[in-house]
Design a protein around this motif. Structure first.
Motif, mmCIF file in Angstrom:
data_model
loop_
_atom_site.group_PDB
_atom_site.id
_atom_site.type_symbol
_atom_site.label_atom_id
_atom_site.label_comp_id
_atom_site.label_asym_id
_atom_site.label_seq_id
_atom_site.Cartn_x
_atom_site.Cartn_y
_atom_site.Cartn_z
ATOM 1 N N TYR A 1 33.667 39.688 37.975
ATOM 2 C CA TYR A 1 33.342 39.100 36.620
ATOM 3 C C TYR A 1 34.125 39.387 35.368
ATOM 4 O O TYR A 1 34.438 38.801 34.700
ATOM 5 C CB TYR A 1 31.691 39.479 36.639
ATOM 6 N N VAL A 2 34.344 40.807 35.600
ATOM 7 C CA VAL A 2 35.216 41.269 34.457
ATOM 8 C C VAL A 2 36.597 40.823 34.546
ATOM 9 O O VAL A 2 37.138 40.266 33.442
ATOM 10 C CB VAL A 2 35.388 42.873 34.493
ATOM 11 N N ARG A 3 37.307 40.683 35.572
ATOM 12 C CA ARG A 3 38.652 40.228 35.815
ATOM 13 C C ARG A 3 38.496 38.671 35.591
ATOM 14 O O ARG A 3 39.815 38.361 34.559
ATOM 15 C CB ARG A 3 39.000 40.065 37.277
ATOM 16 N N ALA A 4 37.584 37.897 35.445
ATOM 17 C CA ALA A 4 37.741 36.501 35.138
ATOM 18 C C ALA A 4 37.820 36.431 33.428
ATOM 19 O O ALA A 4 38.375 35.680 33.141
ATOM 20 C CB ALA A 4 36.691 35.627 35.663
ATOM 21 N N ARG A 5 36.968 37.296 33.135
ATOM 22 C CA ARG A 5 36.754 37.256 31.362
ATOM 23 C C ARG A 5 37.919 38.196 30.580
ATOM 24 O O ARG A 5 38.214 38.005 29.528
ATOM 25 C CB ARG A 5 35.543 37.732 31.215
#
Length: 439
Positions: free
Chosen positions: A305-309
């Motif tokens: 989730y963090v990597r995508a954002r």
């Protein structure tokens, strides 16, 4: 410290003071209640155990399955508790949005059923929604399930009224904090803690944090979604404020890098939301005050989730074409059209209609001729450039028209000459009696 069962380790989590050099408040002591240190990794351990334990023996005798409408921490805790007591667990949801959590549930032996709900969350008033129908059937006598019903079960809030809240008071030497700031999901923790704190001191101010309407922060409901939760009572809160994905991740990074707290995005949202509320008040104080927020779970489950954002946090280039880069001017350029106008446009202009909902919601009911591109996939496509030809007009649709408006703004900024958003989304289309088809 020795226990006969891992469930005895639930609760009594630390209350840790945040260094003033980090948060910058001069007259307010800010504390984090570290619910991520519960044995199954989250705040939901308390509620899961409190909701299920009285029914475990009977469920085992009858060969029942524990079931919950959850795709996150409640499901994880119930799966572990069920396994401990020889009971299977079934997670029912519209959509598993965090892949790491889904994989962990499967590793724990959970059964996952994704029903074709028409919206992204349970709406108890939508009696034709498969997810709602399933929820209603679980409440009927004679079914083979032990349904914990976290959205409506008072034992959810009771776990925090009898545990989390009194622990905060005890760790503050018998005082309640002046402010309690909590993210609102099922509303069990904020409601339960608030009742305990106010029973001790009615002057405690409770700030509820919800997600922005078109945003997704794990564990937090949006301002619209929270109205559908049976435990939610707006009278509990002195103020209800929104928090964005960007703020959640900013707060998470601060807690990780400056405070050595392995907090997930919800904890980051609570921290940033607390600071945003407290800073104007701090400047006017002449006496010391105290505020508490909750770090409800850990970071490891949200790396994707963090990597995508925020790919730059992982040494990757920042994303140019992202919803997080939208400005007020961008949003002001959006063309949102009502259902009747959209029907006429589809008939005459033949736009490409893109439905951004999950595949099960799309399969349940959708506009005839539309294509389904789940918002996460659509986000990936947009990051790499315009996902389709600019020679054809585009109509974007989502559950209630907010996320589609943001993507319409982004595509317009990227140079698409005619992209519009369906005002009110598929819900408005359905409520207007416009035709929908089912796969």
């Amino acid at each position: 410290m020795r226990y006969d069962s891992i469930t005895e380790a639930i609760g009594n989590t630390p209350l840790v003071r945040i260094d003033p050099d980090v948060h910058g408040l001069r007259n307010i002591d800010l504390y984090a209640k570290l619910e991520m240190l519960n044995p199954f990794g989250s705040l939901k351990d308390r509620a899961a155990w409190n909701m299920v334990r009285a029914g475990l023996a009977g469920a085992a005798e009858r060969g029942e399955t524990i079931v919950e409408l959850s795709s996150g921490n409640t499901a994880k805790a119930l799966a572990l508790i069920g396994g401990l007591h020889g009971l299977p667990f079934k997670s029912v949801t519209n959509r598993m949005r965090i892949p790491e959590v889904k994989d962990l549930l499967l590793l724990l032996g959970a059964e996952i059923e994704e029903l074709p709900g028409q919206s992204e969350c349970l709406d108890p008033t939508a009696t034709d929604d498969p997810l709602t129908v399933f929820h209603q059937r679980l409440g009927r006598p004679g079914n083979a399930h032990l349904h914990t019903d976290q959205y409506f079960n008072p034992l959810n809030a009771e776990a925090h009224a009898q545990g989390t809240g009194p622990e905060i008071i005890a760790d503050l030497d018998g005082r309640a904090p002046d402010w309690f700031i909590a993210c609102v999901g099922t509303a069990g923790s904020s409601t339960g803690v608030a009742s305990a704190l106010r029973a001790h001191d009615p002057a405690v101010r409770v700030i509820g944090l919800v997600g922005e309407k078109s945003d997704f922060v794990p564990g937090i409901r949006t301002a619209d979604e929270v109205q559908e939760v049976g435990l939610f009572d707006p009278a509990v809160y002195d103020a209800i404020e929104t928090v964005s994905t960007g703020e959640a991740l900013d707060g998470m990074v601060t807690l990780l890098r400056r405070c050595a707290l392995l907090a997930g995005p919800t904890g980051g949202a609570a921290y940033l939301g607390a600071l945003r509320h407290l800073r104007p008040l701090d400047a006017e104080l002449t006496e010391r005050r105290t505020a508490v927020f909750i770090v409800c779970d850990r970071a490891e489950s949200y790396l994707g989730y963090v990597r995508a954002r925020r790919p730059e946090l992982f040494g990757r280039p920042a994303v140019k074409n992202s919803l997080t880069t939208l400005t007020a001017a961008d949003l002001g350029q959006v063309t949102a059209i009502a259902v009747d106008e959209a029907q006429k446009w589809i008939g005459s202009g033949r736009p490409l209609v893109v439905d951004l909902r999950g595949p099960f919601a799309y399969a349940a009911l959708h506009i005839d001729g539309s294509v389904n591109i789940v918002d996460e996939l659509f986000d990936e496509l947009v990051r790499n450039g315009m996902p389709f030809s600019t020679s054809r007009p585009v109509l974007l649709a989502c559950p209630v028209g907010e996320k589609s408006a943001r993507y319409a703004a982004l595509l317009t900024r990227m140079g698409h000459p005619d992209v519009r958003s369906l005002a009110g989304g598929i819900v408005a289309w359905r409520d207007a009696g416009a035709p929908l088809v089912r796969d």
